[in-house]
Scaffold this motif. Structure first.
Motif, PDB file in Angstrom:
ATOM      1  N   GLN A   1      15.615 -83.075  -7.345  1.00 22.37           N
ATOM      2  CA  GLN A   1      16.951 -82.954  -6.698  1.00 22.37           C
ATOM      3  C   GLN A   1      17.176 -81.852  -5.662  1.00 22.37           C
ATOM      4  OE1 GLN A   1      19.171 -85.366  -7.119  1.00 22.37           O
ATOM      5  NE2 GLN A   1      20.853 -84.605  -6.048  1.00 22.37           N
ATOM      6  N   VAL A   2      17.686 -82.192  -4.701  1.00 19.51           N
ATOM      7  CA  VAL A   2      17.685 -81.146  -3.697  1.00 19.51           C
ATOM      8  C   VAL A   2      19.268 -80.815  -3.185  1.00 19.51           C
ATOM      9  CG1 VAL A   2      17.408 -80.410  -1.309  1.00 19.51           C
ATOM     10  CG2 VAL A   2      15.438 -81.636  -2.511  1.00 19.51           C
ATOM     11  N   GLN A   3      19.775 -79.843  -3.212  1.00 20.90           N
ATOM     12  CA  GLN A   3      21.140 -79.568  -2.712  1.00 20.90           C
ATOM     13  C   GLN A   3      21.173 -78.752  -1.521  1.00 20.90           C
ATOM     14  OE1 GLN A   3      22.510 -77.220  -6.299  1.00 20.90           O
ATOM     15  NE2 GLN A   3      23.769 -79.415  -7.102  1.00 20.90           N
ATOM     16  N   LEU A   4      21.967 -79.193  -0.571  1.00 23.41           N
ATOM     17  CA  LEU A   4      22.205 -78.671   0.784  1.00 23.41           C
ATOM     18  C   LEU A   4      23.559 -78.023   1.052  1.00 23.41           C
ATOM     19  CD1 LEU A   4      20.552 -81.598   2.875  1.00 23.41           C
ATOM     20  CD2 LEU A   4      19.605 -79.542   1.998  1.00 23.41           C
ATOM     21  N   ALA A   5      23.708 -77.023   1.337  1.00 23.26           N
ATOM     22  CA  ALA A   5      24.800 -76.114   1.690  1.00 23.26           C
ATOM     23  C   ALA A   5      25.104 -75.842   3.189  1.00 23.26           C
ATOM     24  CB  ALA A   5      25.203 -75.152   0.862  1.00 23.26           C
ATOM     25  N   GLU A   6      26.148 -76.561   3.937  1.00 19.99           N
ATOM     26  CA  GLU A   6      26.420 -76.315   5.301  1.00 19.99           C
ATOM     27  C   GLU A   6      27.352 -74.907   5.433  1.00 19.99           C
ATOM     28  OE1 GLU A   6      26.250 -80.970   5.011  1.00 19.99           O
ATOM     29  OE2 GLU A   6      27.128 -79.064   3.914  1.00 19.99           O
ATOM     30  N   SER A   7      27.390 -74.376   6.725  1.00 19.33           N
ATOM     31  CA  SER A   7      28.466 -73.292   6.689  1.00 19.33           C
ATOM     32  C   SER A   7      28.359 -73.051   8.259  1.00 19.33           C
ATOM     33  CB  SER A   7      27.958 -71.959   6.082  1.00 19.33           C
ATOM     34  OG  SER A   7      26.743 -71.600   6.702  1.00 19.33           O
ATOM     35  N   GLY A   8      29.637 -72.606   8.681  1.00 21.58           N
ATOM     36  CA  GLY A   8      29.576 -72.183  10.247  1.00 21.58           C
ATOM     37  C   GLY A   8      30.522 -73.118  10.831  1.00 21.58           C
TER      38      GLY A   8
ATOM     39  N   GLN B   1      37.652 -73.643  21.331  1.00 21.15           N
ATOM     40  CA  GLN B   1      38.040 -74.387  22.348  1.00 21.15           C
ATOM     41  C   GLN B   1      36.921 -75.074  23.096  1.00 21.15           C
ATOM     42  OE1 GLN B   1      39.939 -71.228  24.668  1.00 21.15           O
ATOM     43  NE2 GLN B   1      41.987 -71.789  24.019  1.00 21.15           N
ATOM     44  N   ALA B   2      37.226 -75.997  23.866  1.00 18.95           N
ATOM     45  CA  ALA B   2      36.290 -76.646  24.807  1.00 18.95           C
ATOM     46  C   ALA B   2      35.521 -75.696  25.415  1.00 18.95           C
ATOM     47  CB  ALA B   2      36.988 -77.594  25.579  1.00 18.95           C
ATOM     48  N   GLY B   3      34.091 -75.907  25.790  1.00 21.49           N
ATOM     49  CA  GLY B   3      33.388 -74.981  26.472  1.00 21.49           C
ATOM     50  C   GLY B   3      32.814 -73.727  25.516  1.00 21.49           C
ATOM     51  N   GLY B   4      33.463 -73.646  24.375  1.00 23.38           N
ATOM     52  CA  GLY B   4      32.907 -72.644  23.461  1.00 23.38           C
ATOM     53  C   GLY B   4      31.492 -73.079  22.663  1.00 23.38           C
ATOM     54  N   SER B   5      31.126 -72.129  21.600  1.00 23.22           N
ATOM     55  CA  SER B   5      30.020 -72.210  20.948  1.00 23.22           C
ATOM     56  C   SER B   5      30.393 -72.087  19.463  1.00 23.22           C
ATOM     57  CB  SER B   5      28.984 -71.213  21.418  1.00 23.22           C
ATOM     58  OG  SER B   5      28.541 -71.501  22.718  1.00 23.22           O
ATOM     59  N   LEU B   6      29.519 -72.641  18.493  1.00 26.63           N
ATOM     60  CA  LEU B   6      29.441 -72.607  17.285  1.00 26.63           C
ATOM     61  C   LEU B   6      27.898 -72.606  16.609  1.00 26.63           C
ATOM     62  CD1 LEU B   6      32.420 -74.597  15.758  1.00 26.63           C
ATOM     63  CD2 LEU B   6      32.266 -72.011  15.984  1.00 26.63           C
ATOM     64  N   ARG B   7      27.744 -71.893  15.746  1.00 25.47           N
ATOM     65  CA  ARG B   7      26.369 -72.249  15.098  1.00 25.47           C
ATOM     66  C   ARG B   7      26.675 -72.634  13.581  1.00 25.47           C
ATOM     67  NH1 ARG B   7      21.772 -67.642  12.779  1.00 25.47           N
ATOM     68  NH2 ARG B   7      20.045 -68.879  13.579  1.00 25.47           N
ATOM     69  N   LEU B   8      25.735 -73.453  13.249  1.00 29.70           N
ATOM     70  CA  LEU B   8      25.901 -73.986  11.907  1.00 29.70           C
ATOM     71  C   LEU B   8      24.633 -73.865  11.290  1.00 29.70           C
ATOM     72  CD1 LEU B   8      27.265 -77.754  12.543  1.00 29.70           C
ATOM     73  CD2 LEU B   8      28.640 -75.587  12.317  1.00 29.70           C
ATOM     74  N   SER B   9      24.874 -73.640   9.868  1.00 24.87           N
ATOM     75  CA  SER B   9      23.709 -73.293   9.066  1.00 24.87           C
ATOM     76  C   SER B   9      23.565 -74.225   8.077  1.00 24.87           C
ATOM     77  CB  SER B   9      23.853 -71.728   8.605  1.00 24.87           C
ATOM     78  OG  SER B   9      23.637 -70.997   9.652  1.00 24.87           O
ATOM     79  N   CYS B  10      22.524 -74.438   7.408  1.00 25.64           N
ATOM     80  CA  CYS B  10      22.215 -75.309   6.289  1.00 25.64           C
ATOM     81  C   CYS B  10      21.141 -74.509   5.351  1.00 25.64           C
ATOM     82  CB  CYS B  10      22.022 -76.723   6.430  1.00 25.64           C
ATOM     83  SG  CYS B  10      21.555 -77.594   5.323  1.00 25.64           S
ATOM     84  N   ALA B  11      21.524 -74.419   4.186  1.00 25.73           N
ATOM     85  CA  ALA B  11      20.558 -73.806   3.211  1.00 25.73           C
ATOM     86  C   ALA B  11      20.143 -74.961   2.075  1.00 25.73           C
ATOM     87  CB  ALA B  11      21.086 -72.534   2.579  1.00 25.73           C
ATOM     88  N   ALA B  12      18.957 -75.005   1.762  1.00 25.86           N
ATOM     89  CA  ALA B  12      18.520 -76.014   0.734  1.00 25.86           C
ATOM     90  C   ALA B  12      18.188 -75.090  -0.367  1.00 25.86           C
ATOM     91  CB  ALA B  12      17.226 -76.692   1.187  1.00 25.86           C
ATOM     92  N   SER B  13      18.649 -75.978  -1.531  1.00 24.43           N
ATOM     93  CA  SER B  13      18.214 -75.272  -2.997  1.00 24.43           C
ATOM     94  C   SER B  13      16.761 -75.049  -3.210  1.00 24.43           C
ATOM     95  CB  SER B  13      19.172 -75.987  -3.931  1.00 24.43           C
ATOM     96  OG  SER B  13      18.539 -77.344  -4.188  1.00 24.43           O
ATOM     97  N   ARG B  14      16.073 -76.105  -2.780  1.00 25.41           N
ATOM     98  CA  ARG B  14      14.528 -75.851  -3.174  1.00 25.41           C
ATOM     99  C   ARG B  14      14.010 -74.897  -2.172  1.00 25.41           C
ATOM    100  NH1 ARG B  14      12.394 -81.544  -4.824  1.00 25.41           N
ATOM    101  NH2 ARG B  14      11.086 -81.116  -2.864  1.00 25.41           N
ATOM    102  N   ARG B  15      13.040 -74.139  -2.506  1.00 22.70           N
ATOM    103  CA  ARG B  15      12.406 -72.970  -1.600  1.00 22.70           C
ATOM    104  C   ARG B  15      11.237 -73.828  -1.016  1.00 22.70           C
ATOM    105  NH1 ARG B  15      12.096 -68.522   0.885  1.00 22.70           N
ATOM    106  NH2 ARG B  15      14.098 -67.896   0.002  1.00 22.70           N
ATOM    107  N   THR B  16      10.363 -74.662  -1.837  1.00 25.24           N
ATOM    108  CA  THR B  16       9.161 -75.180  -1.299  1.00 25.24           C
ATOM    109  C   THR B  16       9.294 -76.578  -0.779  1.00 25.24           C
ATOM    110  OG1 THR B  16       7.984 -73.843  -3.180  1.00 25.24           O
ATOM    111  CG2 THR B  16       6.540 -75.625  -2.047  1.00 25.24           C
ATOM    112  N   PHE B  17       9.029 -76.702   0.527  1.00 31.48           N
ATOM    113  CA  PHE B  17       8.980 -78.159   0.896  1.00 31.48           C
ATOM    114  C   PHE B  17       7.733 -78.454   1.762  1.00 31.48           C
ATOM    115  CE2 PHE B  17      13.266 -79.693   0.489  1.00 31.48           C
ATOM    116  CZ  PHE B  17      14.159 -78.821   0.390  1.00 31.48           C
ATOM    117  N   SER B  18       7.315 -79.657   1.794  1.00 33.46           N
ATOM    118  CA  SER B  18       6.118 -79.844   2.672  1.00 33.46           C
ATOM    119  C   SER B  18       6.432 -81.083   3.391  1.00 33.46           C
ATOM    120  CB  SER B  18       4.877 -80.072   1.686  1.00 33.46           C
ATOM    121  OG  SER B  18       5.017 -81.037   0.764  1.00 33.46           O
TER     122      SER B  18
END
Length: 128
Positions: A1-8, A13-30
């Motif tokens: 099972q993998v849990q994902l958590a978004e933030s950001g 306003q139009a023309g602006g910027s945002l940065r989204l982040s996502c962290a996964a619960s499991r460290r080792t992926f391949s």
């Protein structure tokens, strides 16, 4: 099972910027692909961007190409979506997702039912 958590997410306003982040619960992926989808009210969930395991290969929807950039963290268990020149039509809930089936990339990855795990989503609202 993998849990994902978004933030950001947030209001910008139009023309602006945002940065989204996502962290996964499991460290080792391949060999997994990580990505972002979004869903606006009354619309289907749509593909936004994706990135391969080593971060060298990226994929974008035509609607965000040139404005959004997807990257992976050094630990490979995080993924970011830098959004610039935001438009009101970018307003949606943005979801982080992974495909543990890995490469190769194919057209099936443009469809939400291909992906295995999803975060809860983060709201992005762009005002005109």
């Amino acid at each position: 099972q993998v849990q994902l958590a978004e933030s950001g997410g947030g209001l910008v306003q139009a023309g602006g910027s945002l940065r989204l982040s996502c962290a996964a619960s499991r460290r080792t992926f391949s060999n997994i692909i990580m990505g972002w989808f979004r869903q606006a009210p009354g619309k289907e969930r749509e593909f936004v961007a994706a990135i391969g395991w080593n971060g060298a290969t990226t994929y974008y929807a035509d609607s965000v190409k040139g404005r959004f950039t997807i990257t992976r963290g050094n630990a490979k268990d995080t993924v970011y979506l830098q959004m610039t020149s935001l438009k009101p039509e970018d307003t949606a809930v943005y979801y982080c997702t992974v495909d543990t089936g890995g490469p190769p990339w194919s057209s099936r990855h443009y469809f939400a039912d291909t992906w295995d795990y999803w975060g809860q989503g983060t709201q992005v609202t762009v005002s005109s």
